[in-house]
Scaffold this motif. Structure first.
Motif, mmCIF file in Angstrom:
data_model
loop_
_atom_site.group_PDB
_atom_site.id
_atom_site.type_symbol
_atom_site.label_atom_id
_atom_site.label_comp_id
_atom_site.label_asym_id
_atom_site.label_seq_id
_atom_site.Cartn_x
_atom_site.Cartn_y
_atom_site.Cartn_z
ATOM 1 N N ALA A 18 21.609 21.001 -5.884
ATOM 2 C CA ALA A 18 20.817 19.852 -5.465
ATOM 3 C C ALA A 18 21.441 18.492 -5.758
ATOM 4 O O ALA A 18 21.047 17.507 -5.148
ATOM 5 N N ALA A 19 22.365 18.412 -6.696
ATOM 6 C CA ALA A 19 22.904 17.116 -7.116
ATOM 7 C C ALA A 19 24.261 16.850 -6.479
ATOM 8 O O ALA A 19 24.987 17.771 -6.133
ATOM 9 N N GLU A 20 24.584 15.581 -6.359
ATOM 10 C CA GLU A 20 25.894 15.155 -5.876
ATOM 11 C C GLU A 20 26.780 14.855 -7.073
ATOM 12 O O GLU A 20 26.328 14.269 -8.049
ATOM 13 N N GLY A 21 28.028 15.222 -7.000
ATOM 14 C CA GLY A 21 28.972 14.888 -8.058
ATOM 15 C C GLY A 21 28.782 15.738 -9.306
ATOM 16 O O GLY A 21 27.871 16.550 -9.406
ATOM 17 N N THR A 22 29.701 15.553 -10.230
ATOM 18 C CA THR A 22 29.652 16.271 -11.498
ATOM 19 C C THR A 22 29.903 15.280 -12.626
ATOM 20 O O THR A 22 30.365 14.174 -12.402
ATOM 21 N N SER A 23 29.604 15.736 -13.826
ATOM 22 C CA SER A 23 29.782 14.912 -15.012
ATOM 23 C C SER A 23 30.562 15.694 -16.050
ATOM 24 O O SER A 23 30.522 16.926 -16.079
ATOM 25 N N VAL A 24 31.218 14.992 -16.936
ATOM 26 C CA VAL A 24 31.939 15.622 -18.024
ATOM 27 C C VAL A 24 30.980 16.398 -18.932
ATOM 28 O O VAL A 24 31.388 17.300 -19.644
ATOM 29 N N SER A 25 29.697 16.075 -18.850
ATOM 30 C CA SER A 25 28.675 16.716 -19.682
ATOM 31 C C SER A 25 27.972 17.877 -18.979
ATOM 32 O O SER A 25 26.966 18.368 -19.477
ATOM 33 N N ASP A 26 28.490 18.321 -17.846
ATOM 34 C CA ASP A 26 27.857 19.408 -17.099
ATOM 35 C C ASP A 26 28.213 20.772 -17.692
ATOM 36 O O ASP A 26 28.964 21.554 -17.106
ATOM 37 N N ASP A 27 27.658 21.021 -18.855
ATOM 38 C CA ASP A 27 27.767 22.332 -19.486
ATOM 39 C C ASP A 27 26.564 22.492 -20.408
ATOM 40 O O ASP A 27 25.806 21.547 -20.614
ATOM 41 N N GLU A 28 26.353 23.696 -20.907
ATOM 42 C CA GLU A 28 25.161 23.934 -21.729
ATOM 43 C C GLU A 28 25.141 23.045 -22.967
ATOM 44 O O GLU A 28 24.079 22.557 -23.364
ATOM 45 N N ALA A 29 26.290 22.806 -23.567
ATOM 46 C CA ALA A 29 26.330 21.937 -24.747
ATOM 47 C C ALA A 29 25.895 20.517 -24.385
ATOM 48 O O ALA A 29 25.194 19.862 -25.157
ATOM 49 N N GLY A 30 26.297 20.034 -23.221
ATOM 50 C CA GLY A 30 25.902 18.701 -22.791
ATOM 51 C C GLY A 30 24.401 18.596 -22.551
ATOM 52 O O GLY A 30 23.755 17.644 -22.998
ATOM 53 N N VAL A 31 23.836 19.575 -21.859
ATOM 54 C CA VAL A 31 22.404 19.544 -21.554
ATOM 55 C C VAL A 31 21.575 19.724 -22.815
ATOM 56 O O VAL A 31 20.626 18.976 -23.064
#
Length: 141
Positions: A24-37
């Motif tokens: 659903a989202a556009e783009g990615t972030s360096v925080s796109d992992d379980e630790a980030g969330v």
């Protein structure tokens, strides 16, 4: 949507949120992992707002407040659920959160190339500030 439920995310939602963002989202972030969330949820438990319809995750927004700025990220709605008021409900919840915390202005991060998102933010009453530019430096090595 009458069957829409807005709630704050729990650490156990991390994997589902990441899978949702891929759809659903556009783009990615360096925080796109379980630790980030899970780190976001631990640091600011009310920041990640999720929209569910009949138990299905259909929308998200990160409404972070650091005591100074009200920052909005990752406003996303599943394509099949767009234009049904999901984003509006999420933004209403985010703005209510900010006001309750003493926030004065919402600040959204929107990808330059995402024209659909820019139209959605404008429809929600947000405007572009052309005199600012985002400066970043990755800290993870």
């Amino acid at each position: 949507m009458s069957n829409l439920d807005i709630r704050t995310a729990e650490p156990s939602d991390a994997a589902a949120v990441l899978a949702f963002w891929k759809d659903a989202a556009e783009g990615t972030s360096v925080s796109d992992d379980e630790a980030g969330v899970t780190g976001l949820i631990a640091r600011d438990p009310g920041a990640l707002l999720l929209a569910e319809a009949d138990g299905v995750l259909v929308g998200s927004v990160i409404a972070g407040y650091d005591g100074w700025r009200c920052s909005l990220y990752r406003l996303a709605v599943l394509p099949a659920h767009r234009r049904r008021g999901v984003a509006t409900a999420l933004l209403d919840a985010a703005e209510e959160r900010f006001v309750a915390l003493g926030g004065r202005r919402g600040d959204a991060m929107v990808l330059e190339a995402n024209e659909r998102a820019q139209r959605a933010w404008a429809a929600a009453g947000y405007h572009r500030e052309d005199h600012w530019r985002r400066w970043v430096k990755p800290l993870a090595r």
